[in-house]
Design an enzyme around this catalytic site. Sequence first.
Site, PDB file in Angstrom:
ATOM      1  N   HIS A  75       0.827  -1.212   0.000  1.00  0.00           N
ATOM      2  CA  HIS A  75       0.000   0.000   0.000  1.00  0.00           C
ATOM      3  C   HIS A  75       0.866   1.270   0.000  1.00  0.00           C
ATOM      4  O   HIS A  75       0.493   2.287   0.591  1.00  0.00           O
ATOM      5  CB  HIS A  75      -0.960   0.039   1.190  1.00  0.00           C
ATOM      6  CG  HIS A  75      -1.952  -1.082   1.228  1.00  0.00           C
ATOM      7  ND1 HIS A  75      -3.206  -0.993   0.672  1.00  0.00           N
ATOM      8  CD2 HIS A  75      -1.859  -2.337   1.746  1.00  0.00           C
ATOM      9  CE1 HIS A  75      -3.856  -2.139   0.857  1.00  0.00           C
ATOM     10  NE2 HIS A  75      -3.051  -2.981   1.499  1.00  0.00           N
ATOM     11  N   ARG A 112      -7.414   6.982   3.768  1.00  0.00           N
ATOM     12  CA  ARG A 112      -6.326   6.835   2.777  1.00  0.00           C
ATOM     13  C   ARG A 112      -6.671   5.674   1.850  1.00  0.00           C
ATOM     14  O   ARG A 112      -6.906   4.557   2.298  1.00  0.00           O
ATOM     15  CB  ARG A 112      -4.979   6.587   3.473  1.00  0.00           C
ATOM     16  CG  ARG A 112      -3.802   6.538   2.499  1.00  0.00           C
ATOM     17  CD  ARG A 112      -2.473   6.426   3.252  1.00  0.00           C
ATOM     18  NE  ARG A 112      -1.338   6.341   2.364  1.00  0.00           N
ATOM     19  CZ  ARG A 112      -0.874   5.222   1.800  1.00  0.00           C
ATOM     20  NH1 ARG A 112      -1.471   4.069   2.033  1.00  0.00           N
ATOM     21  NH2 ARG A 112       0.165   5.248   0.995  1.00  0.00           N
ATOM     22  N   ASN A 148     -10.283  -2.901   2.454  1.00  0.00           N
ATOM     23  CA  ASN A 148      -9.992  -2.892   1.020  1.00  0.00           C
ATOM     24  C   ASN A 148     -11.274  -2.671   0.235  1.00  0.00           C
ATOM     25  O   ASN A 148     -12.367  -2.702   0.810  1.00  0.00           O
ATOM     26  CB  ASN A 148      -9.396  -4.245   0.594  1.00  0.00           C
ATOM     27  CG  ASN A 148      -7.912  -4.363   0.943  1.00  0.00           C
ATOM     28  OD1 ASN A 148      -7.221  -3.361   1.160  1.00  0.00           O
ATOM     29  ND2 ASN A 148      -7.423  -5.591   0.990  1.00  0.00           N
ATOM     30  N   ARG A 369       8.587   2.699   9.862  1.00  0.00           N
ATOM     31  CA  ARG A 369       8.391   3.782   8.895  1.00  0.00           C
ATOM     32  C   ARG A 369       8.590   5.144   9.511  1.00  0.00           C
ATOM     33  O   ARG A 369       9.172   6.034   8.916  1.00  0.00           O
ATOM     34  CB  ARG A 369       6.947   3.743   8.363  1.00  0.00           C
ATOM     35  CG  ARG A 369       6.695   2.827   7.258  1.00  0.00           C
ATOM     36  CD  ARG A 369       5.365   3.033   6.563  1.00  0.00           C
ATOM     37  NE  ARG A 369       4.254   3.530   7.328  1.00  0.00           N
ATOM     38  CZ  ARG A 369       3.728   4.749   7.179  1.00  0.00           C
ATOM     39  NH1 ARG A 369       4.213   5.595   6.310  1.00  0.00           N
ATOM     40  NH2 ARG A 369       2.691   5.125   7.922  1.00  0.00           N
TER      41      ARG A 369
HETATM   42 FE1  HDD Z   1      -2.548  -4.863   5.560  1.00  0.00          FE
HETATM   43  C1  HDD Z   1      -1.127  -1.834   5.200  1.00  0.00           C
HETATM   44  C2  HDD Z   1      -5.519  -3.620   4.336  1.00  0.00           C
HETATM   45  C3  HDD Z   1      -3.872  -8.036   5.517  1.00  0.00           C
HETATM   46  C4  HDD Z   1       0.151  -5.990   7.169  1.00  0.00           C
HETATM   47  N1  HDD Z   1      -3.192  -3.072   4.897  1.00  0.00           N
HETATM   48  C5  HDD Z   1      -2.452  -1.931   4.830  1.00  0.00           C
HETATM   49  C6  HDD Z   1      -3.238  -0.867   4.308  1.00  0.00           C
HETATM   50  C7  HDD Z   1      -4.473  -1.369   4.057  1.00  0.00           C
HETATM   51  C8  HDD Z   1      -4.449  -2.758   4.435  1.00  0.00           C
HETATM   52  C9  HDD Z   1      -5.662  -0.630   3.494  1.00  0.00           C
HETATM   53  C10 HDD Z   1      -2.756   0.551   4.053  1.00  0.00           C
HETATM   54  C11 HDD Z   1      -3.068   1.482   5.181  1.00  0.00           C
HETATM   55  C12 HDD Z   1      -2.639   2.871   4.825  1.00  0.00           C
HETATM   56  O1  HDD Z   1      -3.267   3.458   3.931  1.00  0.00           O
HETATM   57  O2  HDD Z   1      -1.687   3.343   5.427  1.00  0.00           O
HETATM   58  N2  HDD Z   1      -4.315  -5.678   4.973  1.00  0.00           N
HETATM   59  C13 HDD Z   1      -5.426  -4.987   4.577  1.00  0.00           C
HETATM   60  C14 HDD Z   1      -6.537  -5.911   4.461  1.00  0.00           C
HETATM   61  C15 HDD Z   1      -6.075  -7.145   4.777  1.00  0.00           C
HETATM   62  C16 HDD Z   1      -4.676  -7.001   5.112  1.00  0.00           C
HETATM   63  C17 HDD Z   1      -7.949  -5.502   4.083  1.00  0.00           C
HETATM   64  C18 HDD Z   1      -6.798  -8.450   4.846  1.00  0.00           C
HETATM   65  C19 HDD Z   1      -8.056  -8.562   5.090  1.00  0.00           C
HETATM   66  N3  HDD Z   1      -1.955  -6.684   6.199  1.00  0.00           N
HETATM   67  C20 HDD Z   1      -2.657  -7.863   6.124  1.00  0.00           C
HETATM   68  C21 HDD Z   1      -1.927  -8.909   6.818  1.00  0.00           C
HETATM   69  C22 HDD Z   1      -0.787  -8.322   7.309  1.00  0.00           C
HETATM   70  C23 HDD Z   1      -0.825  -6.937   6.896  1.00  0.00           C
HETATM   71  C24 HDD Z   1      -2.398 -10.335   6.953  1.00  0.00           C
HETATM   72  C25 HDD Z   1       0.318  -8.908   8.117  1.00  0.00           C
HETATM   73  C26 HDD Z   1       0.216  -9.935   8.891  1.00  0.00           C
HETATM   74  N4  HDD Z   1      -0.756  -4.072   6.015  1.00  0.00           N
HETATM   75  C27 HDD Z   1       0.192  -4.708   6.718  1.00  0.00           C
HETATM   76  C28 HDD Z   1       1.365  -3.829   7.030  1.00  0.00           C
HETATM   77  C29 HDD Z   1       0.968  -2.482   6.374  1.00  0.00           C
HETATM   78  C30 HDD Z   1      -0.390  -2.801   5.792  1.00  0.00           C
HETATM   79  C31 HDD Z   1       2.676  -4.383   6.640  1.00  0.00           C
HETATM   80  C32 HDD Z   1       1.956  -1.881   5.398  1.00  0.00           C
HETATM   81  C33 HDD Z   1       2.015  -0.418   5.686  1.00  0.00           C
HETATM   82  C34 HDD Z   1       1.228  -0.246   6.891  1.00  0.00           C
HETATM   83  O3  HDD Z   1       0.769  -1.458   7.332  1.00  0.00           O
HETATM   84  O4  HDD Z   1       1.009   0.807   7.452  1.00  0.00           O
HETATM   85  O5  HDD Z   1       1.533  -3.724   8.389  1.00  0.00           O
END
Ligand code: HDD
EC number: 1.11.1.6
Length: 688
Positions: A75, A112, A148, A369
Amino acid sequence: MKDDTTNTTRGTGGELHQQAGDGAPTLTTQQGGPVADDQNSLKAGMRGPTLLEDHILRDKIFHFDHERIPERVVHARGFGVHGFFETYDSLSDITCADLFQRPGEKTSAFVRFSTVAGSKGSPDLARDVRGFAVKLYTKEGNWDIVGNNIPVFFIQDAMKFPDLVHAAKEEPDSGFPQAQTAHDNFWDFISLTPESMNMVMWIMSDRAIPRSFRFMEGFGVHSFRMINEEGKAVFVKFHWKPKLGLQSVLWDEALKINGADPDFHRRDLWDAINRGDYPEWELGLQVFDEEFAEQFEFDVLDATKIIPEEQVPIQPVGRLVLERVVDNFFAETEQVAFCTQNIVRGIDHSEDPLLQGRNFSYLDTQVKRLGGPNFTHIPVNAPKCPVNHFQQDGHMAMHNPKGRANYEPNSWGEQGGPRECPMKGFTSYRQPAIGDRQRVRSETFADHYSQARQFYISQTPTEQNHMAKALGFELSKVKTERIRERVVSHLLNIDNELAKNVAAMLAIDPLPDPAEAAMPTRQDLPSSDKLSIIKNGPGSFKGRKLGVLMSAGANAKLFAALQTACKEEGAMLEVIAPMTGALKLSDGNSVKVDEKVDGGPSVLYDAVVLLPGDEGSEELSRIPAAQNYVKDAFDHQKFIAYVDAAAGLMDRAGIGKALDEGCLKLDTQTSADDFITACRQIRYWQRQ
Ligand code: HDD
């Protein structure tokens, strides 16, 4: 700027630079010291080396060198805006969450939107899931719904998330492809992960190429809980429904938009909010209890499954309005930190293993970050309610707790700082949790194909065709034959025709055997109309954009009528012409040109009008970009209005003899209003 040397300094080329004195604030260093010369470093002599002691140069370059922070691992490409959420009616029967108690209550929000796989600078129209993350600054703390635009996910257990993301992003040796899943690693992983099949159907559908953030749904994905004052819990799924309806682009358009305007989605939202056309979504809840969960065909803790709206209807409970763009992209959009574990009293998690893993992940990523544990001090992340605790220090601490007490319990009475509050504090739902420790996947998660098929059969033939083509495109980029075959072997478990179509596009003959399924019997689920975009069209052209291709001498009356019709519909109109600047109309008046024809291709518009004037029509018809404008609009099944003077252009674009009912001639029979009414169907899908 004053051309007055007493108020200016000279740059290297002798050019003059403005100084403070005529209203502008004085330029300073980071330490606040006024700067006399921002053009030249401090040197020994006229042509000598720069001196180490130049603290002003050092101050400036040092900061510049540290401007970048790590982009989000997923993202990374996103766009954030401010708004508010308004509660319709009290939900106190199901939740004690403060924001849902009082009808009309407004809660500030930051949202966002994002793509997932691409890096920060990647184009907006990648085929990808879109993030829809909402931060609600409630009076009892921040609540983040990190969702999402697709209601299911690729995997069931957070254990697989790093593998999924590694496989989806650029391949580690070459570093490409950027922002696309059309490569071997992604499809290799997917074809070895049958639980992803429902999600694969969604990302191969038009949902993965939305026309605008304003025209897409959002989903909390997981089952959550709502808990009322008595401690009674219900399950709930969160849905954001766009007031403007759903709309997507075609794949060929997406490819072209990425070239013509890689910022298409962010620009669209920025422009809409700046012109006061605030996008709005309704928050809808699917509320259900343990009893429903017990008898539902799938496990409500499995994030690869939906609960069809036909089975549990969605109740609208409030609206989200986005009404303010950010002051600064980095400060707000880049630094905003969403965490699934940010929930408030009255809301609780479920035992969904994907959600449980997410709750562990987001804090780590924010520390990495944003550089330390004090990211909640950054204004966009700071709660807008009182914050009192004994956590202190760390990098960039902006406001440590005041007073003597920085621990608890203490005996300092009123000076002792904040105290717990059992009555008002967060309490987890008392869900019993007993069992042997084991690394397992519940058998109730085993059916990977039934809902994938349900999604597919719920689409119109047009949408099904788009899905087949999307699979054909993606897999045509996969070099390894056995991976392509493995995907087809899964498709055979979803729909025979789809599998055969895709196999034909890839010249796979004979068909492979269907993939072995963990649960061999696929359930025959009914189709669900709500899953189709086309079946749920907006019935309006509101919020859409009309592109009027014009040349000198264009019919002023018709143009005015189109402007009025668009205004009444709440749509926008842009003028595209061979030249920028102003264009003379038939009545001698001029109109401002928004885009030069090669900078404003028809992929940027929802419908088009061909309105050349008699004078300029021949010249316009010879411009290749004008011909592409027409040809693309036609191929992309858009509604086209034209006048007689456009005949030459349409012939040169190769559509003169192919006109159909989606091409309307503006004359005494068909008015501008009639055309906009036709445009409410968004596309003329009958055109193949
Ligand atoms: Fe995630 C970001 C949505 C599964 C780990 N995720 C992130 C963002 C969204 C989602 C919208 C961006 C937020 C922003 O705009 O800053 N993620 C989802 C959805 C999931 C999902 C709807 C499943 C239903 N995510 C998921 C899993 C993991 C993560 C299973 C880890 C175990 N997601 C992250 C992260 C992020 C992230 C690595 C990357 C940047 C952040 O968090 O801020 O922690």
